[in-house]
Design a protein around this motif. Structure first.
Motif, PDB file in Angstrom:
ATOM      1  N   SER A  84     -21.792 -30.644  11.864  1.00 36.81           N
ATOM      2  CA  SER A  84     -21.489 -30.775  10.441  1.00 36.81           C
ATOM      3  C   SER A  84     -21.431 -29.402   9.799  1.00 36.81           C
ATOM      4  O   SER A  84     -20.495 -29.052   9.100  1.00 36.81           O
ATOM      5  CB  SER A  84     -22.576 -31.603   9.764  1.00 36.81           C
ATOM      6  OG  SER A  84     -22.926 -32.669  10.592  1.00 36.81           O
ATOM      7  N   MET A  87     -18.437 -27.587  10.724  1.00 40.74           N
ATOM      8  CA  MET A  87     -17.254 -28.129  10.046  1.00 40.74           C
ATOM      9  C   MET A  87     -17.228 -27.657   8.594  1.00 40.74           C
ATOM     10  O   MET A  87     -16.232 -27.134   8.111  1.00 40.74           O
ATOM     11  CB  MET A  87     -17.299 -29.653  10.098  1.00 40.74           C
ATOM     12  CG  MET A  87     -17.039 -30.182  11.494  1.00 40.74           C
ATOM     13  SD  MET A  87     -16.980 -31.972  11.487  1.00 40.74           S
ATOM     14  CE  MET A  87     -18.496 -32.355  12.309  1.00 40.74           C
ATOM     15  N   SER A 916     -11.875 -35.067  14.511  1.00 42.00           N
ATOM     16  CA  SER A 916     -13.329 -35.174  14.458  1.00 42.00           C
ATOM     17  C   SER A 916     -13.724 -36.452  13.746  1.00 42.00           C
ATOM     18  O   SER A 916     -12.869 -37.214  13.306  1.00 42.00           O
ATOM     19  CB  SER A 916     -13.906 -34.007  13.665  1.00 42.00           C
ATOM     20  OG  SER A 916     -13.659 -34.232  12.292  1.00 42.00           O
ATOM     21  N   ARG A 917     -14.994 -36.655  13.629  1.00 40.70           N
ATOM     22  CA  ARG A 917     -15.533 -37.809  12.922  1.00 40.70           C
ATOM     23  C   ARG A 917     -15.128 -37.753  11.447  1.00 40.70           C
ATOM     24  O   ARG A 917     -15.084 -36.679  10.836  1.00 40.70           O
ATOM     25  CB  ARG A 917     -17.047 -37.766  13.038  1.00 40.70           C
ATOM     26  CG  ARG A 917     -17.763 -38.733  12.175  1.00 40.70           C
ATOM     27  CD  ARG A 917     -19.236 -38.375  12.124  1.00 40.70           C
ATOM     28  NE  ARG A 917     -19.740 -38.451  10.765  1.00 40.70           N
ATOM     29  CZ  ARG A 917     -20.903 -37.968  10.387  1.00 40.70           C
ATOM     30  NH1 ARG A 917     -21.666 -37.343  11.249  1.00 40.70           N
ATOM     31  NH2 ARG A 917     -21.284 -38.091   9.143  1.00 40.70           N
ATOM     32  N   GLY A 918     -14.810 -38.916  10.901  1.00 39.83           N
ATOM     33  CA  GLY A 918     -14.640 -39.035   9.462  1.00 39.83           C
ATOM     34  C   GLY A 918     -13.284 -38.611   8.933  1.00 39.83           C
ATOM     35  O   GLY A 918     -13.142 -38.407   7.739  1.00 39.83           O
TER      36      GLY A 918
ATOM     37  N   GLY B  68     -21.884 -41.491  10.819  1.00 34.94           N
ATOM     38  CA  GLY B  68     -20.569 -41.730  10.228  1.00 34.94           C
ATOM     39  C   GLY B  68     -20.501 -43.099   9.582  1.00 34.94           C
ATOM     40  O   GLY B  68     -21.357 -43.957   9.823  1.00 34.94           O
ATOM     41  N   ARG B 140     -16.459 -37.529   5.544  1.00 35.24           N
ATOM     42  CA  ARG B 140     -17.111 -36.233   5.729  1.00 35.24           C
ATOM     43  C   ARG B 140     -17.751 -35.824   4.402  1.00 35.24           C
ATOM     44  O   ARG B 140     -17.223 -34.973   3.664  1.00 35.24           O
ATOM     45  CB  ARG B 140     -16.091 -35.192   6.178  1.00 35.24           C
ATOM     46  CG  ARG B 140     -15.396 -35.602   7.470  1.00 35.24           C
ATOM     47  CD  ARG B 140     -14.737 -34.443   8.162  1.00 35.24           C
ATOM     48  NE  ARG B 140     -13.584 -33.906   7.445  1.00 35.24           N
ATOM     49  CZ  ARG B 140     -13.020 -32.732   7.739  1.00 35.24           C
ATOM     50  NH1 ARG B 140     -13.545 -31.972   8.677  1.00 35.24           N
ATOM     51  NH2 ARG B 140     -11.965 -32.322   7.075  1.00 35.24           N
TER      52      ARG B 140
END
Lengths: 1013, 459, 231
Positions: A84, A87, A916-918, B68, B140
């Motif tokens: 995180s 990122m 990536s995630r999300g 997530g 995110r």
């Protein structure tokens, strides 16, 4: 985003093979250390033992339900925090880490870093080759493509070959030579076997048996002959669970010799299938047939073909046909006889009418019709088909006979029986099993395992340490076809040289090399075997030229089979046809029939650890990760079972419990089960998925038999299908999603496809004006007539665009990631429905609803009309997906991409970001290919707008039926512009004024007026 | 709204403040709650329970951030689940405060003086709850700041066409103004507390907060002006915030979202649920802190009548939505109507109609309007109903849209519930604290309602 | 009883503005840090296995960029010279040089030299050297005066705004293709006019404008579409 990008998209220079034929392991290892991934050289053995294995399985396939329960430590608290931060760092006040950059020591001539190379090779399934071109980035094969110069492929592929690149990089592949469960070495194996072979040679190898799958490799055939010459008493057995025994026996019945049958569908006005699914990847010649079939389905051509399907278990072939007669497989023989002119047998009114008009059509199209028997139909049906085709004078026109492609067309079931007999009799000292898994897939009644365990020395050569390897004294890790030299035949006989794209990742060995050792030539390399063989075939000074050319083109000149004149055994014909009035009937119509079919995704089970194939929605049911028992709607109602209920299937004294899938169009009193699932030692993807039905299968009735018991048992089972509601009827209305008409209607008023929105259905200035001035305006058409629902585009897209696999639970949650999906819609009577396939990628709307609502502008419009998706800008509100009427956007609900496994990093397409995630993702029309093409064009200073031929999206390129056409719609001469001009062109939901760039050509069926209404 | 306040002629209006009070008693009664009253077990217990619930939410949020949004039931096609449902619900609740404080002030509805203070507090806490969700629901969340226009190194601005960006402005503005409005209103009372407490530390704290308020005439006149200005500023917000929130849906093309009725109908719904929440708080408060003299039947009844009125506006919204679905003659819109009544989520729609339209009709009866117990239940019922409404709009519209092949179902996970119920815990915990540390009723404003004040005015 | 000193009033008043100023300063600081070399490494030399001096090789010896960065004209990636390239000369000269030991080791052992990336774009940015070269963007336009860098550092911040600065008005940086690899190229000024195919240019903008048409540059809208750099 830094971290996953770094892992996902290896720097073009950070994996650097030293020389073409050697992968630089230092760098690979360095990579591993740097990523703390699972150890590169760890064997599946150790892996399976460790809890880490479970952990990896989880990481690979997050289990939705258990997701919030299991501890955060599973993915690693710190790692995620780190991720995180990294990122966030890309945009906030965190530094970008220092990155190494690793040049060659001596750079190979042909390498231009950043530019891929393409090599021709071939993939083989059951002896039949799929000729390929493989994209290679710095000698890492990343993408499989059809060999567009090869007459069989013409650029098309099938799902199995498309997905095979994942097979190469599968971290569960066997990585070691194993002796009695311990890691050993090739050297030790050689010592042992050479020693023992000494005393075998005394007995002329009487104790040696070799068991392989069907193969067509001339070099291997030659080598095996040599081997058998060396050991005259040794025997070579061939067995694959899905084989062509029926076809060859049928040919013997008809002609007294086994032959291969090729169909020239481009010459066929009328196609009649007798339970044949020739539009399925497992059918020899599928890619060619799909293309020829599609060629003749163009309603504007004026010579559109008509197809009748007489079939048991529903297939895409049947659902594409103009008329489909659902019957039990056992009744097909009787109907075939009717077609052949017999009067025997009893038909219902509808059936009689159907058969009558089919006969009429066939008579009317002598020489331009074709009857295709199904692989799983008994020899008699094949013989009948031969007879009918002969009587209709189709032979030489639509039907061509050639030598068999496989080197050894012996009856495989018999061959297996012999082997078992010998093993029981204790005649076998050494059993070499290569590339097959009999302990999993041999018929129940031969009791292979018992006999097998009596053999004193068992050697297994294979890609995986599977059920059979586990029971062998020696296991040798085999090379993947992308790692080894070889040769193979396509279904038209053309030989392709299989050349390696990468050095063996785990120092595996091929069957050539193993045979070398057995023939006392331990130094022999596969390369020598193949080259020497072809030097013999092509002596002379120009061999090098010949060799290079064969490698370059992807096939060996002049090896294509020429049609074979076969004389029909008349007595067999008469006996099989007209005079027949008794049939191998399945007893009373109420007797329940069970059909065994290879799984459309994982075939006979050999692909069960291929996660791409596992997650590939099966053409008709859209089921993933499982096999179910198909039951027709009527029968299900009678039994009071619903989809997902568990039933017990008993036949031949064995019983298996399976979940039910109610399949529209399945004949009554008949069920279908699919082979290949329920593996015990497949790997992280395949182990434990689905249900093993081989125990129900016997040598006597390998494909169908009557007398099955189906009883409902308590409980249900979770089946993950990607498509919940397979109908276009919603509420009280039918939605114009797939537009369709009959050929007659289409001829009368081609504008049947009415609903076109007014040109300017908007207050904003015209889009046309805006895009017309652009040199490029990308667009796509998908011809629903051509699409046979083979799913090839899905895998091609997945491979090209680094699309993650999410696992069964996530699919069930509606979180699968495929950028292009193939929707299947059923309409009308559920026991004999109309069905349509509709591939749905992103529509690239000119007036895109998703773009308006993204708060951070992560999805915007490019001047060329692309609906750009910028992953690194996306914050993941999912508003765009909500507002997308086509629901083609896919979201990374978890960290679906695998950042750690080094093998996967080598597999990835470096030109596409690993998400990536999300973040949201979706089809981009393969923008990386567009950029590559455009840059090339711009550099050459041309403003040439004709992109046809050079520029293809991954789905278009791999489509065997040419259903998908992509190109520049500002170029009036481009293929896509011409197609968009057709009247059957329509935009999906275009009344929403989304102005989709992807449009469809309405589906036109060509039914026989006699049979309508 | 004023006309709703009128009760039938002949009936005697209950007073806004019980007789027999003077400046002193009022001040004592309210200030003592904070300064004199010993901490009761009930209060401690209540706070503790809320705190525990809050911990549950923290657990859910932790999972959410480390794994997530997949830990929720959201999927494709239902991209928005509980997060957005709760966001809209809380924002709606947050409306009553400003409405009471600002609009009723401008409308000279003096009865609001005794409930505006905690109504505003309630607003703040509700907005705080609401404010969390937009961040939680991001894929995110650590990049949430990208929604703000700031001079960034990407040389790229947010997409100002997106309703979500409008939300950012609407909600932050609303939050800020409410906070300032509430605080300004507090200043004189903070000063009063400063004077009345004898603990030095409290004197300091209240003193600091009172910003040196000295009850001078100058202060008062400045104060009046400022307060009026703020009221004027806040008034349009009451309407704008939920209008903007409704755009999140109205701007989309999803059948069931794409309708122009949304803004008024959302605002009405907001006030509806807002007043329900006011009652849910007011009724216990006046009971347990026996402030019945100040929060009288009059307030209770007026609030009830506001609910009745806004309830009918909402009803009109439903009716009109259904009508347009039919009148529009669009396949997909038509199916929305069909699906709400016959789809897999039909039950939720039925329940919402029952809770929001049927039940509240008993408010026509005055006996119910002034019966604390029944009114409390009805208020709860309305809160549930309004939550269901948001659920139907968000989830039921999304789960079956254009392409049948892409239909899906939404099943909330435990994390969904944890975070939803957790915010309830957060909200009530805040209310508990507020009751103890600040005067829950505006002392000085209440004084203006006293007969003494009347006489002063007439001089 | 008086608990606060009179001064508190003033303090209170002051703190109102003080607060505003404080917040403003913090935001400003964040924005500055984000653009500072601390984050971007701008003008910060990286440690390297061999202290390779572009200054020496380019300016002093006069080796052309393309001698080492071979694929810069026809690939997205400019290319990092293999050890072989170094050895072409250094098998003849500087044989004793201790600082070259790693190079010789690499050549002998076949193990690659591992350099530290200097101009390092985020991996979701797909930059292509060849197209920039062929459209007349000079090496030093982005990489700076490489011929005056004893140790390599990145000239630009490599942040998106830095890329867009040029993509939003390319004309201001274009130069004749034959000047692309000229490290000492100077944009035309009234003092130093440039004669280019029969035309005298005294300012960059007019030259740029002509080159834009000459090299068929795509419109600003085209080259600022997201998919130009992000896939």
């Amino acid at each position: 985003m830094m971290m996953e990008e770094q892992n996902g998209k290896p720097h073009k220079e950070d994996v650097c093979p030293g020389k073409k034929d050697k992968l630089n392991l230092e760098t690979a290892n360095a990579q591993i250390e740097e990523t703390k991934g699972p150890e590169f050289w760890r064997s599946l053995e150790e892996l399976a033992g460790s809890g880490e294995f479970q952990e990896m399985m989880h990481r690979e396939f997050p289990k939705g339900a258990s997701e919030w329960l299991d501890t955060v430590s599973r993915r690693g608290f710190m790692k995620l925090m780190g991720a995180s931060l990294a990122m966030a760092g890309m945009t906030a006040c965190t530094k970008q880490p220092l990155e190494p950059i690793v040049p060659y020591v001596k750079q190979p001539e042909e390498i231009v870093p950043g530019k891929p190379l393409f090599f021709a090779t071939a993939f083989t399934l059951g002896g039949y080759a799929a000729p390929l071109l493989v994209e290679s980035h710095l000698y890492r094969p990343t993408k499989i493509e059809g060999n567009d110069k090869h007459p069989v492929s013409l650029g098309g592929t099938d799902v199995f070959s498309q997905a095979s690149v994942l097979g190469l990089y599968d971290p569960d592949r066997s990585q070691n030579v194993i002796h009695l469960g311990n890691v050993s070495s090739w050297g030790q194996f050689k010592e042992v076997i050479l020693a023992t072979l000494k005393d075998q040679s005394a007995s002329q190898g009487a104790g040696i048996r070799v068991l392989t799958g069907a193969f067509s490799s001339p070099a291997l055939a030659d080598q095996s002959q040599a081997f058998l010459k060396l050991y005259p008493q040794a025997k070579w057995h061939v067995y694959e669970p899905v084989n062509r025994d029926n076809a060859y026996e049928g040919a013997k019945l008809a002609f007294g010799q086994p032959v291969d049958t090729q169909y020239q569908l481009e010459n066929a006005d009328v196609i009649v299938t007798l339970d044949a699914d020739f539009l399925y990847a497992g059918f020899p010649g599928f890619t060619k047939y799909a293309r020829d079939y599609a060629k003749r389905r163009d309603p504007d051509s004026g010579n559109m073909s008509r197809m009748y399907a007489i079939e048991s278990s529903p297939t895409s072939t049947g659902l594409k046909s103009d008329h489909r007669l659902p019957v039990r497989a056992v009744d097909v023989e009787m109907i075939a006889c009717q077609l052949a002119g017999s009067s025997g047998g009893s038909l219902s009114g509808a059936q009689a009418k159907f058969v009558a008009s089919v006969v009429k059509e066939l008579q009317a199209h002598r020489g331009s019709s074709v009857v295709i028997p199904g692989e799983h139909q008994p020899p008699a049906v094949h013989a009948l088909a031969h007879a009918i085709n002969a009587q209709l004078g189709n032979v030489g026109k639509t039907v061509v006979y050639t030598d068999t492609v496989v080197a050894n067309p012996a009856n495989q079931t018999e061959s297996l029986k012999d082997l078992v007999a010998d093993m029981k009799a204790g005649k076998v000292q050494w059993l070499i099993v290569s590339g097959v898994n009999p302990l999993f897939d041999s018929p129940a009644d031969v009791n292979f395992a018992d006999a097998f365990n009596g053999v004193p020395n068992r050697v297994h050569l294979g890609l995986y340490q599977d059920e059979t390897a586990e029971q062998c004294h020696w296991h040798i890790n085999e090379t993947h076809y992308l790692e080894s030299w070889g040769d193979t035949r396509a279904f038209d006989g053309t030989v392709s040289i299989v050349q390696p794209l990468i050095a063996p990742l785990y120092d595996g060995k091929s069957l050539h090399e193993l045979l070398g050792v057995l023939s006392d030539d331990a130094q022999l390399s596969a390369y020598n075997v193949v080259q020497d063989y072809w030097r013999k075939q092509h002596p002379g000074s120009d061999f090098d030229l010949f060799w290079r050319r064969s490698l370059h083109d992807g096939w060996v000149q002049g090896t294509t089979y020429t049609p074979k004149q076969v004389s029909a055994k008349s007595e067999n014909f008469s006996q099989t046809t007209t005079t027949r009035s008794t049939f191998s009937s399945g007893g009373p119509a109420s007797a329940i029939e069970i059909n065994f079919r290879p799984d459309p995704s994982i075939y006979d089970g050999r692909f069960s650890n291929n996660a791409w194939l596992q997650e590939l929605p099966k053409p008709l049911s859209k089921l993933t990760w499982d096999n179910a028992v198909w039951i027709g709607p009527v029968m299900a109602e009678r039994m009071g079972v619903a989809t997902k209920d568990l039933v017990r299937v008993e036949v031949n004294g064995a019983k298996v419990d399976l979940p039910v899938w109610i399949q529209a169009g399945h004949p009554d009193n008949s069920i279908t089960v699919f082979l290949g699932y329920g593996r015990k030692r497949a790997g992280r993807a395949g182990t434990g998925a689905g249900f093993d039905v081989y125990p129900l299968r016997t040598t006597a009735t390998p494909y169908f038999t009557t007398g099955a018991q189906v009883t409902k048992i308590s409980g249900t089972y979770l089946l993950a299908s990607t498509q919940g509601y397979q109908t276009m009827d919603a509420g009280d209305e039918t939605r114009p999603i797939v537009r369709t008409a009959t050929l007659e209607e289409y001829k009368q008023h081609a504008d049947f496809n009415e609903e076109k929105p007014p040109a300017e259905l908007t207050l904003y200035p015209g889009f046309d004006a805006q895009y017309k001035k652009e040199p490029y305006a990308w667009g796509m058409t998908i011809d629903l007539n051509s699409c046979v629902g083979c799913n090839n585009c899905i895998i091609a897209c997945q491979s090209e665009n680094n699309i993650a696999v999410v696992g069964k639970e996530q699919v069930n949650h509606g979180r699968h990631m495929h950028w292009i999906r193939v929707d299947a819609y059923y309409q009308g009577d559920r026991s004999d429905p109309q069905a349509y396939f509709q591939p749905v990628p992103c529509m690239q709307c000119e007036n895109a609803p998703c773009e308006l609502v993204c708060p951070v502008g992560a999805t915007t419009h490019s001047t060329e009309g692309l609906n750009d998706m910028v992953y690194n800008r996306c914050v993941g509100t999912r508003y765009c997906s909500n507002n997308c009427p086509y629901k083609v956007r896919r979201f990374n609900f978890f960290l679906f991409s695998d950042w750690d496994t080094p093998q996967y990093k080598m597999m990835r397409n470096p030109d596409v970001t690993v998400r990536s995630r999300g973040v949201m993702e979706k089809c981009t029309y393969c923008v990386q290919r567009i950029s590559e093409y455009r840059i090339k064009a711009e550099e050459s200073g041309t403003t040439d707008r004709n992109t046809d031929g050079d520029l293809k999206t991954a789905c278009q390129q791999s489509c065997p039926a040419n259903a998908i056409i992509f190109g520049n719609i500002n170029d009036a001469n481009s293929q896509v512009s011409k197609l968009k001009a057709k009247q059957r062109n329509y935009g999906l939901l275009d009344d929403l004024n989304t102005r989709p760039r992807t449009t469809y050509l309405a589906e036109i069926r060509n039914p026989n007026p006699e049979l309508q209404g | 709204m004023a006309d709703l306040m009128q009760v039938e002629p002949g009936e005697q209006k209950p007073p806004v403040i019980a007789p027999g009070h003077n400046y002193g008693t009022v001040t004592d009664k309210i200030a003592d709650v904070v300064l004199k009253k010993p901490v009761s077990l009930g209060w401690l217990g209540g706070l503790f329970v809320c705190f525990l619930i809050l911990q549950w939410m923290l657990y859910g949020v932790t999972l959410l951030f480390f794994k997530g949004v997949g830990v929720w039931g959201v999927n494709i096609p239902i991209g928005w689940g509980f997060a957005i449902v709760n966001f809209v619900w809380w924002i709606g609740i947050g409306h009553a405060g400003t409405l009471i404080s600002a609009i009723l002030l401008l409308l000279r509805q003096s009865w609001r003086n005794s409930i505006n203070r905690f109504a505003e507090a309630m607003t703040l806490f509700a907005v705080a709850c609401a404010g969390m969700y937009p961040i939680f629901h991001l894929g995110r969340p650590w990049l949430a700041y990208w929604l703000f226009p700031y001079p960034n190194t990407m040389g790229y601005w947010p997409n100002f066409r997106s309703p979500l960006v409008w939300d950012v402005f609407a909600v932050t503005t609303y939050g800020t103004i409410s906070l300032v409005f509430w605080f300004v209103g507090l200043i004189p009372d903070l000063a009063t507390m400063r004077e009345r407490t004898d603990k030095k530390i409290l004197k300091y704290i209240f003193g600091m907060a009172a910003l040196g308020w000295r009850f001078s005439a100058r202060h008062w006149s400045r104060y009046e002006t400022a307060y009026l200005l703020l009221a004027g500023l806040a008034t349009p917000l009451v309407l704008s915030v939920h209008t903007v929130v409704s755009f999140d849906f109205a701007v989309g093309i999803v059948p069931g979202w794409h309708t122009t009725i949304f803004p008024p109908y959302f605002v009405a719904g907001a006030i509806y649920s807002g007043f329900a929440m006011v009652l849910v708080l007011a009724i216990p408060i006046r009971k347990f802190y026996n402030l019945g003299d100040f929060i009288t039947e009059r307030h209770i009844e007026n609030s009830a009548m506001v609910m009745l009125g806004t309830g009918w506006i909402v009803a009109y919204g439903y009716a009109f939505e259904a009508f347009m679905n039919w009148y529009g003659g669009d396949v997909y819109e038509g199916f929305v109507r069909f699906n709400r009544f016959h789809g897999p989520y039909a039950l939720t729609y039925m329940a919402l109609l029952f809770f929001n339209l049927v039940v509240p009709q008993v408010l026509w009866i005055r006996k119910v309007r002034i019966n604390n117990f029944w009114l409390f239940l009805i208020s709860l019922d309305v809160l549930v109903g309004m939550w269901l409404e948001r659920f139907v709009i968000v989830v039921v519209s999304l789960h079956r849209d254009f392409l049948n092949s892409s239909w899906g179902m939404y099943y909330p996970t435990q994390v969904d519930w944890a975070i939803f119920i957790g915010t309830l815990g957060f909200f009530t915990a805040c209310i508990f604290l507020f009751m103890r540390v600040l005067p829950a009723i505006s002392i000085f404003e209440l004084r203006t309602l006293l007969p003494e004040a009347e006489s002063v005015k007439h001089e | 009883m008086q608990i606060f000193h009179r001064a508190t009033n003033t303090l209170a008043k002051a703190s109102i503005f003080g607060g505003l100023i404080l917040v403003g300063t913090l935001l400003w600081a964040c924005i500055q840090i984000q653009r500072s070399p601390y984050v971007t490494y701008q003008h910060v030399a990286r440690p390297q296995p061999v202290p390779f001096s572009h200054e020496h090789h380019v300016a002093a010896i006069g080796i052309d960029c393309r001698y080492c960065h071979t694929s810069v004209e026809n690939s997205s990636f400019a290319g990092i010279p293999p050890t072989k390239t170094c050895m072409n000369c250094h098998s003849e000269i500087w044989l004793g040089g201790g600082m070259l030991q790693p190079v010789r080791d690499s050549y002998a052992s076949g193990k690659s030299l591992i350099w530290n990336r200097v101009n390092d774009l985020p991996d979701f940015v797909y930059f292509d050297h060849s197209i920039h070269i062929s459209k007349g963007v000079g090496c030093n336009t982005c990489h700076g005066p490489v011929d005056r860098m004893p140790l390599m550092y990145n000239e630009g911040s490599l942040q998106m705004e830095w890329c867009l600065d040029c993509h939003r008005s390319p004309a201001k940086n274009l130069r004749p293709q034959e000047q692309v690899f000229n490290m000492r190229y100077e944009q035309p000024t009234t003092q130093k006019p440039l004669l280019y195919d029969g035309k005298v240019y005294t300012d960059q903008m007019s030259l740029g404008a002509d080159l834009v048409t000459k090299y068929h540059l795509r419109t600003v809208a085209d080259i600022t579409s997201c998919s130009t750099c992000h896939r």
